[in-house]
Design a protein around this motif. Sequence first.
Motif, mmCIF file in Angstrom:
data_model
loop_
_atom_site.group_PDB
_atom_site.id
_atom_site.type_symbol
_atom_site.label_atom_id
_atom_site.label_comp_id
_atom_site.label_asym_id
_atom_site.label_seq_id
_atom_site.Cartn_x
_atom_site.Cartn_y
_atom_site.Cartn_z
ATOM 1 N N PRO A 659 0.839 -1.214 0.000
ATOM 2 C CA PRO A 659 0.000 0.000 0.000
ATOM 3 C C PRO A 659 0.864 1.249 0.000
ATOM 4 C CG PRO A 659 0.031 -1.019 2.170
ATOM 5 C CD PRO A 659 0.770 -1.934 1.266
ATOM 6 N N LYS A 660 0.378 2.274 -0.692
ATOM 7 C CA LYS A 660 1.196 3.488 -0.840
ATOM 8 C C LYS A 660 0.956 4.433 0.327
ATOM 9 C CE LYS A 660 1.235 2.667 -5.594
ATOM 10 N NZ LYS A 660 0.209 2.354 -6.581
ATOM 11 N N VAL A 661 2.032 5.176 0.618
ATOM 12 C CA VAL A 661 1.950 6.182 1.691
ATOM 13 C C VAL A 661 1.263 7.427 1.125
ATOM 14 C CG1 VAL A 661 3.282 7.611 3.249
ATOM 15 C CG2 VAL A 661 4.041 5.304 2.707
ATOM 16 N N VAL A 662 0.293 7.932 1.853
ATOM 17 C CA VAL A 662 -0.448 9.097 1.373
ATOM 18 C C VAL A 662 0.162 10.362 1.988
ATOM 19 C CG1 VAL A 662 -2.728 10.113 1.157
ATOM 20 C CG2 VAL A 662 -2.484 7.635 1.310
ATOM 21 N N ASP A 663 0.572 11.285 1.137
ATOM 22 C CA ASP A 663 1.183 12.536 1.604
ATOM 23 C C ASP A 663 0.131 13.628 1.581
ATOM 24 O OD1 ASP A 663 2.927 14.348 2.460
ATOM 25 O OD2 ASP A 663 4.288 14.246 0.752
ATOM 26 N N LEU A 664 -0.198 14.134 2.750
ATOM 27 C CA LEU A 664 -1.266 15.142 2.827
ATOM 28 C C LEU A 664 -0.726 16.530 3.166
ATOM 29 C CD1 LEU A 664 -3.922 13.046 4.767
ATOM 30 C CD2 LEU A 664 -4.000 13.663 2.364
ATOM 31 N N THR A 665 0.592 16.671 3.026
ATOM 32 C CA THR A 665 1.155 17.991 3.379
ATOM 33 C C THR A 665 0.708 19.048 2.376
ATOM 34 O OG1 THR A 665 3.106 17.241 2.198
ATOM 35 C CG2 THR A 665 3.209 17.226 4.596
ATOM 36 N N LEU A 666 0.322 20.202 2.926
ATOM 37 C CA LEU A 666 -0.040 21.330 2.064
ATOM 38 C C LEU A 666 1.019 22.415 2.264
ATOM 39 C CD1 LEU A 666 -3.877 21.575 2.639
ATOM 40 C CD2 LEU A 666 -2.737 21.009 0.503
ATOM 41 N N PRO A 667 1.686 22.802 1.236
ATOM 42 C CA PRO A 667 2.744 23.828 1.396
ATOM 43 C C PRO A 667 2.126 25.175 1.746
ATOM 44 C CG PRO A 667 2.455 23.265 -0.912
ATOM 45 C CD PRO A 667 1.575 22.351 -0.137
ATOM 46 N N GLY A 668 2.817 25.887 2.608
ATOM 47 C CA GLY A 668 2.338 27.235 2.939
ATOM 48 C C GLY A 668 1.502 27.288 4.184
ATOM 49 N N TRP A 669 1.113 26.183 4.683
ATOM 50 C CA TRP A 669 0.300 26.192 5.897
ATOM 51 C C TRP A 669 1.213 26.085 7.104
ATOM 52 C CZ3 TRP A 669 -4.724 27.235 6.604
ATOM 53 C CH2 TRP A 669 -5.530 27.233 5.467
ATOM 54 N N GLY A 670 1.152 27.130 7.966
ATOM 55 C CA GLY A 670 1.953 27.116 9.196
ATOM 56 C C GLY A 670 3.398 27.493 8.960
ATOM 57 N N ARG A 685 6.497 14.643 7.919
ATOM 58 C CA ARG A 685 6.333 13.427 8.721
ATOM 59 C C ARG A 685 4.946 13.389 9.371
ATOM 60 N NH1 ARG A 685 10.114 13.717 13.091
ATOM 61 N NH2 ARG A 685 11.732 13.919 11.514
ATOM 62 N N LYS A 686 4.521 14.596 9.761
ATOM 63 C CA LYS A 686 3.254 14.695 10.447
ATOM 64 C C LYS A 686 2.086 14.323 9.521
ATOM 65 C CE LYS A 686 1.873 17.957 14.034
ATOM 66 N NZ LYS A 686 1.878 19.414 14.318
ATOM 67 N N PHE A 687 2.198 14.767 8.303
ATOM 68 C CA PHE A 687 1.050 14.618 7.408
ATOM 69 C C PHE A 687 1.136 13.435 6.447
ATOM 70 C CE2 PHE A 687 0.424 18.935 8.818
ATOM 71 C CZ PHE A 687 -0.935 18.922 9.070
ATOM 72 N N ARG A 688 2.172 12.632 6.629
ATOM 73 C CA ARG A 688 2.216 11.427 5.783
ATOM 74 C C ARG A 688 1.443 10.318 6.483
ATOM 75 N NH1 ARG A 688 7.972 10.541 2.921
ATOM 76 N NH2 ARG A 688 7.023 8.531 2.459
ATOM 77 N N LYS A 689 0.401 9.854 5.812
ATOM 78 C CA LYS A 689 -0.430 8.805 6.417
ATOM 79 C C LYS A 689 0.172 7.450 6.064
ATOM 80 C CE LYS A 689 -3.733 11.175 8.271
ATOM 81 N NZ LYS A 689 -4.042 11.124 9.682
ATOM 82 N N LYS A 690 0.620 6.774 7.111
ATOM 83 C CA LYS A 690 1.177 5.442 6.861
ATOM 84 C C LYS A 690 0.067 4.415 6.977
ATOM 85 C CE LYS A 690 5.999 5.891 8.044
ATOM 86 N NZ LYS A 690 6.989 5.703 9.096
ATOM 87 N N VAL A 691 0.018 3.562 6.001
ATOM 88 C CA VAL A 691 -1.008 2.502 6.020
ATOM 89 C C VAL A 691 -0.382 1.256 6.627
ATOM 90 C CG1 VAL A 691 -2.664 1.231 4.621
ATOM 91 C CG2 VAL A 691 -1.920 3.509 3.917
ATOM 92 N N ALA A 692 -1.205 0.534 7.337
ATOM 93 C CA ALA A 692 -0.716 -0.692 7.985
ATOM 94 C C ALA A 692 -0.173 -1.648 6.927
ATOM 95 C CB ALA A 692 -1.846 -1.370 8.746
ATOM 96 N N PRO A 693 0.947 -2.277 7.240
ATOM 97 C CA PRO A 693 1.528 -3.192 6.246
ATOM 98 C C PRO A 693 0.602 -4.379 5.999
ATOM 99 C CG PRO A 693 2.636 -3.443 8.352
ATOM 100 C CD PRO A 693 1.717 -2.273 8.487
#
Lengths: 825, 620
Positions: A659-670, A685-693
């Motif tokens: 399963p692929k890691v989902v990157d939800l980072t939005l540039p410019g926020w914070g 690191r905070k916004f990368r959603k790791k899916v269970a292996p």
Amino acid sequence: MSSKSSVEAAPAVMAAEDNDEELSSLEDENVISASEDEEGSEDERKHTKLLEAISSLGGRRRMKQTERSEASLQVSEFSVAADGAGEKVELSDLLGTMEKTPGAPNKTKKQLKNLQNRKDTLELPLSKQETEKIQRGVAYKKSSREVSRWESVITQNQKAEQLVFPLRQDPTGHKRMEQVVAGWKARTPLEQEIFSLLHSNSQPIHDPVLTPVEEASIKAMSLEEAKIRRAELQKARALQSYYEAKARRESKIKSKLYHRVQKKAKRRDFLKQFEEMVKTDPDAALEELKRMELSRMQERMTLKHQNSGKWAKAKAIMAKYDHSARKAMQEQLEINKDLTQKLAVPSEDEDEEKNGDEEAGALPDFVNDPEPILDPVNPWMRGKLSKEEPEPEVEASTEARDEDLEVQQQQEEEEEEENEEEKLLREFERKRKLREDEDDDLVPVPQEEENQTLPVAGAEQASSIEVSAEDGSKITDNNDEDKDDKVDEDDKDEEEEEEEEEEAEEVVSEFNSLFNRLMKSNTTPAVPDQNEGEELLDEGLVRVQTMEDLEALRKDRTNEANQEASVPATDTPTAPESASEPPNKKKRRRKEIDLKKVLTKQATVVKVPLAPTVLEEEEEEEAEVHTEQAAIIKEAFAGDDVISDFLKDKRKQEEAGRPKVVDLTLPGWGEWGGLGLKPSKNKRRKFRKKVAPPPPRQDKKLPAVIISEKRDASVAAHQVSQLPFPFQNPTQFESCVRTPIGQTWNTQTTVRKLTAPRVVTKMGAIIEPMSREDLVPKQKSNEAKRGAAILLEEKRERGKKKGSGGKRALQQKKKKMQKQKKTKE
Amino acid sequence: MLSGRRRKGYPAEVEKKTCTTKMAESSEVAVERKHVENKKKAPKRYWEETQNATKKVEAEKSSDESKQENTDKEKGKLTHDEWRKKKKERTHGKFISGKTDPFPGDAPIPEERMKKFQRGNKLEVPAGTRLKLRETLTRSEAGSDLAQNQSARYDLLLTEDAGFLEGEEDEDTCTISQEDIAEAVDITSGSKYFNLHLTQFGPYRLDYSRTGRHLLLGGRRGHVTCIEWQTKNLMCEINVMETVQDIKWLHSEAMFAVAQKKWLHIYDSSGVELHCIKKFNDVLRMQFLPYHFLLATASATGFLQYLDVSVGKEVAAIPTRCGRLDVMAQNPYNAVIHLGHPNGTVTLWSPNQKEPLVKMLCHRGGVRSLTVDKTGTYMVTSGLDRKLKVYDIRAFKPLHSFFLPAGASCLSLSQRGLLSAATGDIVQVYRDACGGAPVTKPYMAHRVRGTVWGVGFCPFEDVLGVGHAEGFTSMIVPGSGEPNFDALDMNPYRSTKQRQEWEVKALLEKVQPELISLDPGMLGKVDNATFEQKHKERVEAVGYDPLAHKKFKPRMRKRGRSSAGSVEKRKNKVAHEDQRDVIRKTVGERMEKEKKRKESAKVQLKGGELSVLDRFKKVG
């Protein structure tokens, strides 16, 4: 008195108007109607109405005034005192008159006094709601008790593998005729009519088959006995018919000689009888004697033996030449002489007696006893005649005597036959009598015989089996056993048979074991020859009596043999094992397998007896070296290519499966955003959603295999998607489903058992709801029935096994019964 | 039955000819082992075990008795078995005569045979289970026990034994020639060795019908013939005037399929062409799945196609993307198709998946041939690397690897596990090649006249058919065929009527193609997929997400404004909103296009002829 009271009532009412306003107007009217006959009352009424009208005018609505009155026509105005209206009525007021009245009984007076003294009040009756509640509670308890009786039945039915409806089914099998008839009822009008007719004629209706007498007789006689008796009767009847036929035949015989002999025999018989009669019943004998005298007289009168008849004359002519004729003549003359001889007159007898008496003085008493040879002419008067018989025969000519003898022999034979028959008949008679005396007894003899013969037969069978086994039907042993098994399964429940079988089995099994041992000894080439020789010798020395002995003996011998042959035996099996096992073991141990190693694994070279021609041809055609090299090069290259390609493919598959890691980072926020700025590591690191292996791949440990992890949805449509009810986990369900129930995989009986329907109904039968009688009494009756059946069986068995014993018991019973009867009489 | 008896005839006859001492080596070894066992423990009486068993049973019974009694009383009536049990209990295995039964109870069944009919593992009912569950479990267990027992008991009825070939002590069985065998055995069996000289129409492929009575031959140059080979009765003989790649019987001997140069043709047994299926082109190999009525074809274009012959529908067409497919086999256990590829891999396919279920690398060179045994345990492959490999196909693990000097071009496994491998013009037969120790020499070998093109064992007969360049050879291989046939499944001696009845039954019991998967017991398992997964599959199957849009539910309003009429009106207002959006959009687009077209037309009209530079003009 009544008129007075009614008159007085009116003012009282008027006075009580204020107090009793709620009295009904209806009573009011009644009162008015009651006093209608008087005019004054009418006026009064009008007046009151007027008053009412006036008072109603006064704004405030007044309740209807009512008056208390008594509903009778002659109500006097004066009877009820107005002053007593407000006071309570005491019990003493009511009972005061009691004491004054003289007629009242003392008892009631006492009771009343007691009542007067009692001060506690009666409790108030419960309110309607409460009573109803209590009633409901009681009713609930009762009905629940009633209903809970069914619980066990219901749970039982819920549990049951199969329910058969209707519940009350008639037992299958044959019914006794009486049962069928008794259960039958007249339904149609025709039947009813017939029944009424029968009834009027006092015919048996409910049990028309058997009268009480018949029933008793049935009770008295068992089936077997009846059969025996019937057979007896049949035989007797047959004998009788033979007798009759014989008599008819004999009557038609024209041989004179025969008849003569017959007559003689009859006479002899008669004499015998007579003699006995003289002893036993002198009166009857006298009678008989008289009759004989009479017949003799008659014969004398007929002149039959005077030799004057036609036949006699002819004979007389013939007598000169014919010997037999002469003889016949002589006989005739003899008879004639007999007949014509003057009988001793009683007076003479007396004289003789007297003479005798006279003589008696000189002679002893025994002289008077009848002398056998003294009076041959009149044998009737003598005691013993049997000895006399030969004498006339002696007198007859020798030839005739011979003939006579022959005939006599024949006759005697016949007589013997007759005697036998008679014996039989007599036997029957006797038996019948016996039976009448001693009610139902089986014939013990045949059973005893059976008992005696049975073991013999068994032994014989066993011996025969032994013989047959020895004959060498060795291959059939298994079959025999199988048969035995089958028989066991069939379970015929006949002890005798089973015994026999047992014996047979024992024999067979013994034989089997022997045979097996023999076979073993034959098939073991490891046992050297000398051992066998020893065995033979040993057999001579030690006598093997039981199987165990034999076994032990064998064991010893084999041990010896093993010790001798141990070295070669251990060598041979280990060698191939060591050759074969290692590769397998290695495979199991090594978990991470090198792909190249697997593929280039050492292959065992197979020797082929015939070399393939194609290769040879090739070799012949082309240069050997060239082809070999080419092949080698091709193989090598292909191999490399193949492996790397495959590994790549596998890796790709694995990647795709992850399963692929989902990157939800939005540039410019914070933080600052813009061209050339990347979001910080922390944020990423905070916004990368790791899916269970995912679960480990199936081909994880198989380097040369790619197993598709894709789910096959097509089967899912046919699968069970949710765990069915009683199961708690899928393994339970799967284990329940795992056995196929179809005919393809199972035997017929199994299929029938596995696919038995939950509910079985009988075609056309009405399934009625379970009645209360089905609950308890049925079981009882069932049990009783079963008990009875068991008892019956036992009885039967007992009867079979020890028929004589049972018989004896029965006899005793019978005797007791008879005694009782006698005492009653 | 007859065949079995005939087959039985082999060993004795062969022994007469070849053997002086009748002992085989293997049996000697076995006997010695027994000897050793004897030394170790006291000889075990055959009745001891049974007695112990019965004791146990009795003990169990006594423990159960109290329960049973209650239930019996409740039930009120006893079944026959129970009655018998009770009786036995009463009598304690003794007869009234006082004798005891030396073999109490039912005859014991050998454990091996029981194992043969075991279906799955027994489930132990845990202690804390609910009453209802426990009842159902125990009942089902009892049922399966009964089934197993009965089947094991009835196994006794399979009386026929397989034949075998035995040489003298120094003699290899592979050196015994077919002629010798044919001479040694009885006439009927001897007649099963024969040659058909068909030199004209090239190498032959062959196929036996499932009953083993009929033989189908297909010459590469168009010669197709079917023979009732035991009676040598020619059913039909035709020349299709095209290249014949492969031939296959369909479910019965009434029809067969021929893969010709271009298309797939179906003929009946008298040679009449029934169908020409143009959807199936360039077919190289075919397999028929008898219980699914599926004809699987592998084509030169790399397509694996499934044809349902019962309804004439193409069930699946899978582009394998593996190039030319000329190596094919089926797994009779689970109806999975195995394909061999030039890159040394073997792929396993079901009609339900577009990708291979399993892909395994077997050879360094291309795969030349492969075959799978009847039980679905072993797969045997041969490759260009001249190796013969045996795989445990359940675990996908290699078991053995043999090096054949010339490699094997054709492979076939018999019903009883004999492996035939053709190398050039030699046909070798191996015994116990799959399980057990590795083989060093063949069981039998036979040289045929031409290069072998196809081999196949005849079902229920000890016969191996070999199709080669010079015709066809039927050779005797003792012990190859299954001696006991299941007449309800496949009856070699069936009549026409029986065949027709079987056909109807088989069609009724046809297994759907959806059920083909690696594990044929999938159907009996609970689907443990998550809801999400199921939903995803549903979306894929239906083509849209049925749960995506919630149905519009009008709000409840008071004062009579929520009457049925008004609710309906409100619904209508919202109904087809999304569709309307789409329509609005498309209509708008169209309008715009129209506008543009008109404008451009105007421009064109205005401008008259278009200049070269017009293309640089901006269009409003």
